[in-house]
Design an enzyme around this catalytic site. Structure first.
Site, short mmCIF file in Angstrom:
data_model
loop_
_atom_site.label_atom_id
_atom_site.label_comp_id
_atom_site.label_asym_id
_atom_site.label_seq_id
_atom_site.Cartn_x
_atom_site.Cartn_y
_atom_site.Cartn_z
N GLY A 14 0.79 -1.23 0.00
CA GLY A 14 0.00 0.00 0.00
C GLY A 14 0.82 1.28 0.00
N SER A 15 2.06 1.23 -0.49
CA SER A 15 2.84 2.48 -0.50
C SER A 15 2.24 3.48 -1.48
CB SER A 15 4.32 2.22 -0.79
OG SER A 15 4.51 1.84 -2.12
N ASN A 16 1.67 3.00 -2.57
CA ASN A 16 1.03 3.93 -3.51
C ASN A 16 -0.27 4.49 -2.94
OD1 ASN A 16 2.41 4.23 -6.29
ND2 ASN A 16 2.72 2.10 -5.72
N LYS A 64 -16.09 -14.94 -11.05
CA LYS A 64 -15.60 -13.56 -11.13
C LYS A 64 -16.79 -12.61 -11.24
CE LYS A 64 -11.95 -12.54 -13.77
NZ LYS A 64 -10.86 -11.70 -13.25
N MET A 89 -3.68 -7.09 -8.18
CA MET A 89 -3.11 -7.97 -9.20
C MET A 89 -4.15 -8.88 -9.85
SD MET A 89 -0.10 -6.76 -8.89
CE MET A 89 1.16 -7.78 -9.64
N ARG A 90 -5.39 -8.44 -9.91
CA ARG A 90 -6.44 -9.30 -10.45
C ARG A 90 -6.95 -8.73 -11.78
NH1 ARG A 90 -8.54 -13.42 -8.02
NH2 ARG A 90 -7.19 -13.03 -6.23
N HIS A 108 1.79 0.72 -13.13
CA HIS A 108 2.60 -0.49 -13.33
C HIS A 108 4.08 -0.11 -13.37
CE1 HIS A 108 3.45 -4.59 -14.55
NE2 HIS A 108 4.29 -4.08 -15.44
C1 GAR Z 1 3.51 -1.10 -7.32
O1 GAR Z 1 4.87 -1.04 -7.69
C2 GAR Z 1 2.62 -1.19 -8.55
O2 GAR Z 1 3.14 -0.49 -9.64
C3 GAR Z 1 2.63 -2.68 -8.81
O3 GAR Z 1 2.50 -3.24 -7.54
C4 GAR Z 1 3.22 -2.43 -6.60
C5 GAR Z 1 2.38 -2.23 -5.38
O4 GAR Z 1 3.14 -1.61 -4.37
N1 GAR Z 1 1.55 -3.07 -9.70
C6 GAR Z 1 1.66 -4.01 -10.62
O5 GAR Z 1 2.67 -4.69 -10.78
C7 GAR Z 1 0.45 -4.17 -11.51
N2 GAR Z 1 0.67 -5.14 -12.51
P1 GAR Z 1 2.45 -0.88 -3.15
O6 GAR Z 1 1.48 -1.90 -2.51
O7 GAR Z 1 3.58 -0.56 -2.22
O8 GAR Z 1 1.74 0.32 -3.65
#
Ligand code: GAR
Length: 188
Positions: A14-16, A64, A89-90, A108
């Site tokens: 969840g850093s984003n 789904k 990731m779904r 991404h």
């Molecule tokens: C992020 O780097 C995002 O870009 C990636 O998952 C990570 C989640 O990090 N997403 C993908 O790879 C989508 N295919 P976070 O939980 O620290 O935000």
């Protein structure tokens, strides 16, 4: 004018999500965090930020379509108009895509179409890429496909390990995602 309401979908650290919450003058209110991994650490972050969560286990639904129907209902009940995927990731199915057409965005950690799917940073590092980066894009029914909105490059340094590369890519993500979110909402 009422505030634009949005949901973040995340399944990991969840850093984003945190970067979106911490952004200065975000042009929307995050009213829901959706998570498909009970126990994911993003849930603690949501709790700390007082953001309501909807956590579901896809395995407990018959299909789904069944969980996406519930998802769409929850999003509508919360008056959500934009959805930001941040480590969710779904693959989205038609029930979800049609309900929020043109309003579901993903981030991404690569320069798509290079290195889609899981572990994009590891894929780029192992492939010996000289440059990788971050992509923000609309989603469709594919894996990290859909029209690209913004990209930013990150150079792979001679001295990089996978961990240091990840750190720099995530720094770019944390700055880029809130900025693109604001641009998108203000332009609609
Ligand atoms: C992020 O780097 C995002 O870009 C990636 O998952 C990570 C989640 O990090 N997403 C993908 O790879 C989508 N295919 P976070 O939980 O620290 O935000």
């Amino acid at each position: 004018m009422s505030t634009v309401k949005a949901a973040v979908f995340a399944s990991g650290t969840g850093s984003n999500f945190q970067a979106i919450m911490d952004a200065d003058q975000l042009s929307c209110e995050i009213v829901l965090l959706v998570c498909d991994k009970p126990g994911a650490s993003v849930l603690e972050k949501a709790k700390r930020q007082n953001v309501p969560t909807f956590v579901f286990d896809p395995k407990l639904y018959s299909s789904k379509e069944a969980y996406e129907q519930e998802l769409v209902q929850r999003l509508r009940n919360a008056n959500v108009s934009w959805i930001f995927l941040a480590g969710y990731m779904r693959i989205a199915g038609p029930t979800f895509l049609r309900a929020f057409e043109g309003k579901i965005i993903n981030i991404h950690p690569s320069l798509l179409p290079a290195f889609p799917g899981k572990d994009a940073i590891g894929q780029a590092f192992k492939a010996g890429a000289a440059v990788t980066g971050v992509t923000v894009h609309y989603i469709d029914e594919g894996i990290d496909t859909g029209p690209i909105i913004a990209q930013e490059t990150v150079e792979v340094l001679e001295t990089d390990t996978e961990a240091t590369l990840k750190e720099r890519i995530q720094q770019v993500e944390h700055e880029l995602y809130p900025r693109v979110i604001n641009q998108l909402i203000l332009s609609k």
